[in-house]
Scaffold this motif. Structure first.
Motif, PDB file in Angstrom:
ATOM      1  N   TYR A  25      59.778  57.668 -14.659  1.00 45.93           N
ATOM      2  CA  TYR A  25      59.040  57.266 -13.457  1.00 45.93           C
ATOM      3  C   TYR A  25      58.290  58.458 -12.858  1.00 45.93           C
ATOM      4  CZ  TYR A  25      58.022  55.388  -8.841  1.00 45.93           C
ATOM      5  OH  TYR A  25      57.381  54.978  -7.702  1.00 45.93           O
ATOM      6  N   ASN A  26      58.991  59.565 -12.648  1.00 41.00           N
ATOM      7  CA  ASN A  26      58.362  60.745 -12.049  1.00 41.00           C
ATOM      8  C   ASN A  26      57.223  61.275 -12.908  1.00 41.00           C
ATOM      9  OD1 ASN A  26      60.150  60.611  -9.928  1.00 41.00           O
ATOM     10  ND2 ASN A  26      61.487  62.223 -10.710  1.00 41.00           N
ATOM     11  N   GLU A  27      57.438  61.308 -14.210  1.00 39.82           N
ATOM     12  CA  GLU A  27      56.407  61.829 -15.112  1.00 39.82           C
ATOM     13  C   GLU A  27      55.197  60.908 -15.155  1.00 39.82           C
ATOM     14  OE1 GLU A  27      54.511  64.519 -17.540  1.00 39.82           O
ATOM     15  OE2 GLU A  27      56.216  64.757 -16.220  1.00 39.82           O
ATOM     16  N   MET A  28      55.427  59.610 -15.209  1.00 32.80           N
ATOM     17  CA  MET A  28      54.314  58.648 -15.227  1.00 32.80           C
ATOM     18  C   MET A  28      53.516  58.712 -13.920  1.00 32.80           C
ATOM     19  SD  MET A  28      54.304  56.885 -18.151  1.00 32.80           S
ATOM     20  CE  MET A  28      53.567  55.329 -17.794  1.00 32.80           C
ATOM     21  N   ALA A  40      50.089  56.200  -7.601  1.00 38.79           N
ATOM     22  CA  ALA A  40      51.184  55.675  -8.421  1.00 38.79           C
ATOM     23  C   ALA A  40      51.460  54.204  -8.098  1.00 38.79           C
ATOM     24  CB  ALA A  40      52.435  56.508  -8.202  1.00 38.79           C
ATOM     25  N   PHE A  41      51.384  53.858  -6.819  1.00 37.74           N
ATOM     26  CA  PHE A  41      51.589  52.459  -6.422  1.00 37.74           C
ATOM     27  C   PHE A  41      50.237  51.776  -6.340  1.00 37.74           C
ATOM     28  CE2 PHE A  41      51.837  49.054  -3.317  1.00 37.74           C
ATOM     29  CZ  PHE A  41      52.937  48.349  -3.773  1.00 37.74           C
ATOM     30  N   PRO A  42      50.054  50.645  -6.918  1.00 41.14           N
ATOM     31  CA  PRO A  42      51.013  49.711  -7.527  1.00 41.14           C
ATOM     32  C   PRO A  42      51.088  49.818  -9.053  1.00 41.14           C
ATOM     33  CG  PRO A  42      48.969  48.549  -7.178  1.00 41.14           C
ATOM     34  CD  PRO A  42      48.753  49.979  -6.702  1.00 41.14           C
ATOM     35  N   ILE A  43      50.376  50.766  -9.645  1.00 42.98           N
ATOM     36  CA  ILE A  43      50.279  50.840 -11.102  1.00 42.98           C
ATOM     37  C   ILE A  43      51.643  51.054 -11.761  1.00 42.98           C
ATOM     38  CG2 ILE A  43      49.300  52.136 -13.036  1.00 42.98           C
ATOM     39  CD1 ILE A  43      46.887  52.684 -11.108  1.00 42.98           C
ATOM     40  N   ILE A  44      52.375  52.037 -11.267  1.00 43.55           N
ATOM     41  CA  ILE A  44      53.685  52.335 -11.857  1.00 43.55           C
ATOM     42  C   ILE A  44      54.627  51.146 -11.716  1.00 43.55           C
ATOM     43  CG2 ILE A  44      55.745  53.777 -11.634  1.00 43.55           C
ATOM     44  CD1 ILE A  44      53.577  55.204 -13.026  1.00 43.55           C
ATOM     45  N   HIS A  45      54.616  50.515 -10.571  1.00 49.55           N
ATOM     46  CA  HIS A  45      55.514  49.380 -10.348  1.00 49.55           C
ATOM     47  C   HIS A  45      55.186  48.216 -11.279  1.00 49.55           C
ATOM     48  CE1 HIS A  45      55.964  51.859  -6.788  1.00 49.55           C
ATOM     49  NE2 HIS A  45      57.170  51.323  -6.676  1.00 49.55           N
ATOM     50  N   ALA A  46      53.905  47.952 -11.473  1.00 49.46           N
ATOM     51  CA  ALA A  46      53.496  46.859 -12.356  1.00 49.46           C
ATOM     52  C   ALA A  46      53.837  47.174 -13.815  1.00 49.46           C
ATOM     53  CB  ALA A  46      52.003  46.589 -12.198  1.00 49.46           C
ATOM     54  N   THR A  47      53.536  48.386 -14.246  1.00 47.83           N
ATOM     55  CA  THR A  47      53.830  48.735 -15.634  1.00 47.83           C
ATOM     56  C   THR A  47      55.336  48.855 -15.871  1.00 47.83           C
ATOM     57  OG1 THR A  47      53.409  51.068 -15.138  1.00 47.83           O
ATOM     58  CG2 THR A  47      51.607  49.821 -16.130  1.00 47.83           C
ATOM     59  N   SER A  48      56.073  49.267 -14.847  1.00 46.84           N
ATOM     60  CA  SER A  48      57.526  49.331 -14.955  1.00 46.84           C
ATOM     61  C   SER A  48      58.115  47.928 -15.124  1.00 46.84           C
ATOM     62  CB  SER A  48      58.122  50.012 -13.726  1.00 46.84           C
ATOM     63  OG  SER A  48      59.522  50.121 -13.846  1.00 46.84           O
ATOM     64  N   LEU A  49      57.578  46.983 -14.391  1.00 43.65           N
ATOM     65  CA  LEU A  49      58.018  45.593 -14.528  1.00 43.65           C
ATOM     66  C   LEU A  49      57.699  45.081 -15.938  1.00 43.65           C
ATOM     67  CD1 LEU A  49      59.181  42.970 -13.414  1.00 43.65           C
ATOM     68  CD2 LEU A  49      56.914  42.457 -12.490  1.00 43.65           C
ATOM     69  N   TYR A  50      56.524  45.396 -16.429  1.00 35.61           N
ATOM     70  CA  TYR A  50      56.140  45.002 -17.790  1.00 35.61           C
ATOM     71  C   TYR A  50      57.107  45.628 -18.809  1.00 35.61           C
ATOM     72  CZ  TYR A  50      53.410  44.368 -22.026  1.00 35.61           C
ATOM     73  OH  TYR A  50      53.009  44.037 -23.302  1.00 35.61           O
ATOM     74  N   ALA A  51      57.424  46.901 -18.616  1.00 41.11           N
ATOM     75  CA  ALA A  51      58.363  47.575 -19.510  1.00 41.11           C
ATOM     76  C   ALA A  51      59.732  46.896 -19.461  1.00 41.11           C
ATOM     77  CB  ALA A  51      58.485  49.049 -19.141  1.00 41.11           C
ATOM     78  N   LYS A  52      60.154  46.489 -18.287  1.00 40.62           N
ATOM     79  CA  LYS A  52      61.444  45.801 -18.139  1.00 40.62           C
ATOM     80  C   LYS A  52      61.444  44.499 -18.943  1.00 40.62           C
ATOM     81  CE  LYS A  52      65.425  44.729 -16.027  1.00 40.62           C
ATOM     82  NZ  LYS A  52      66.638  45.459 -16.188  1.00 40.62           N
ATOM     83  N   LEU A  53      60.353  43.763 -18.878  1.00 41.54           N
ATOM     84  CA  LEU A  53      60.257  42.505 -19.615  1.00 41.54           C
ATOM     85  C   LEU A  53      60.257  42.741 -21.130  1.00 41.54           C
ATOM     86  CD1 LEU A  53      57.590  40.679 -17.406  1.00 41.54           C
ATOM     87  CD2 LEU A  53      60.056  40.218 -17.495  1.00 41.54           C
ATOM     88  N   ARG A  54      59.593  43.813 -21.567  1.00 36.98           N
ATOM     89  CA  ARG A  54      59.467  44.099 -23.001  1.00 36.98           C
ATOM     90  C   ARG A  54      60.676  44.833 -23.584  1.00 36.98           C
ATOM     91  NH1 ARG A  54      55.758  42.129 -26.294  1.00 36.98           N
ATOM     92  NH2 ARG A  54      55.653  44.104 -27.344  1.00 36.98           N
ATOM     93  N   PHE A  57      64.293  47.760 -19.668  1.00 31.96           N
ATOM     94  CA  PHE A  57      64.485  48.901 -18.784  1.00 31.96           C
ATOM     95  C   PHE A  57      63.268  49.132 -17.903  1.00 31.96           C
ATOM     96  CE2 PHE A  57      67.185  49.796 -22.418  1.00 31.96           C
ATOM     97  CZ  PHE A  57      68.381  50.139 -21.796  1.00 31.96           C
ATOM     98  N   ARG A  58      63.520  49.466 -16.659  1.00 28.47           N
ATOM     99  CA  ARG A  58      62.460  49.922 -15.761  1.00 28.47           C
ATOM    100  C   ARG A  58      62.341  51.442 -15.903  1.00 28.47           C
ATOM    101  NH1 ARG A  58      60.780  46.366 -11.720  1.00 28.47           N
ATOM    102  NH2 ARG A  58      62.056  44.505 -11.541  1.00 28.47           N
ATOM    103  N   PHE A  59      61.216  51.990 -15.493  1.00 31.96           N
ATOM    104  CA  PHE A  59      60.995  53.436 -15.608  1.00 31.96           C
ATOM    105  C   PHE A  59      62.059  54.250 -14.882  1.00 31.96           C
ATOM    106  CE2 PHE A  59      56.144  52.689 -16.073  1.00 31.96           C
ATOM    107  CZ  PHE A  59      56.301  52.376 -17.414  1.00 31.96           C
ATOM    108  N   LYS A  60      62.479  53.812 -13.707  1.00 38.50           N
ATOM    109  CA  LYS A  60      63.473  54.584 -12.950  1.00 38.50           C
ATOM    110  C   LYS A  60      64.829  54.617 -13.652  1.00 38.50           C
ATOM    111  CE  LYS A  60      61.532  54.607  -8.363  1.00 38.50           C
ATOM    112  NZ  LYS A  60      61.732  54.446  -6.949  1.00 38.50           N
ATOM    113  N   GLU A  61      65.079  53.653 -14.529  1.00 38.66           N
ATOM    114  CA  GLU A  61      66.341  53.635 -15.271  1.00 38.66           C
ATOM    115  C   GLU A  61      66.354  54.688 -16.374  1.00 38.66           C
ATOM    116  OE1 GLU A  61      68.038  49.429 -15.839  1.00 38.66           O
ATOM    117  OE2 GLU A  61      65.871  49.122 -15.483  1.00 38.66           O
ATOM    118  N   ALA A  62      65.197  55.142 -16.795  1.00 31.33           N
ATOM    119  CA  ALA A  62      65.086  56.175 -17.821  1.00 31.33           C
ATOM    120  C   ALA A  62      65.116  57.533 -17.128  1.00 31.33           C
ATOM    121  CB  ALA A  62      63.804  55.995 -18.624  1.00 31.33           C
TER     122      ALA A  62
END
Length: 135
Positions: A25-28, A40-54, A57-62
Motif C-alpha cells: 500500500y505505502n509503495e503503491m 493515492a485516493f481513490p486510485i489505491i482503494h479501487a485497485t486494492s479492492l480489485y486485487a482483493k477480488l482477484r 488480499f488487499r494492499f494493506k494486508e501485504a
C-alpha cells in the motif's frame, strides 16, 4: 522478507533483503504520486479492492512490517541511501519492527537495487560476514 514471518523449512537459517519496502500500500501510494502526479485516493482503494477480488488480499494486508515483526531469524537489511524508488526511510521502519538479531547495511550513493554496483567488494563482504556469523 514477506515470507520471513511464516513457518519456514528448517533449512532456512537467515534472511537477507535489499531495498525492502514497508507495505505494498505505502509503495503503491508513493509511486502513483511520483510517477503520475495523482492522489493515492481513490486510485489505491479501487485497485486494492480489485486485487482483493482477484487474489484474496488487499494492499494493506501485504505488509512487510507485520511479517518482520513475526520473524525470528537473523535478518540483514540492505538499502541504498539514494534510492528514489523505495524510500530510504522505510529501512528505519523495518529495522524498528524487526526482532534481534538484525543488521542494516546502508549504502551511500546507491539507487534502487544498486548497492552491489556501488561497491561490489563491500557488498559481498557484508553478506559473507553476516552468513558466516549466523550459520
Amino acid at each position: 522478507m514477506m515470507t520471513s514471518g511464516e513457518s519456514l523449512p528448517d533449512n532456512v537459517k537467515l534472511v537477507i533483503q535489499d531495498c525492502g519496502y514497508t507495505s505494498v500500500y505505502n509503495e503503491m501510494a508513493f509511486q502513483i504520486k511520483r510517477l503520475f502526479k495523482l492522489p493515492a485516493f481513490p486510485i489505491i482503494h479501487a485497485t486494492s479492492l480489485y486485487a482483493k477480488l482477484r487474489t484474496g488480499f488487499r494492499f494493506k494486508e501485504a505488509s512487510c512490517i507485520n511479517q518482520i515483526k513475526k520473524n525470528r531469524l537473523p535478518i540483514l537489511m540492505i538499502h541504498g541511501e539514494a534510492d528514489n524508488f523505495v524510500f530510504y526511510f522505510m529501512l528505519d521502519e523495518l529495522m524498528y519492527a524487526a526482532n534481534e538479531p538484525k543488521e542494516a547495511y546502508h549504502v551511500p550513493d546507491a539507487k534502487h537495487g544498486g548497492a552491489y554496483n556501488v561497491d561490489p567488494e563491500k557488498y559481498t563482504s557484508v553478506i559473507t560476514e553476516f552468513v558466516n556469523k549466523h550459520l
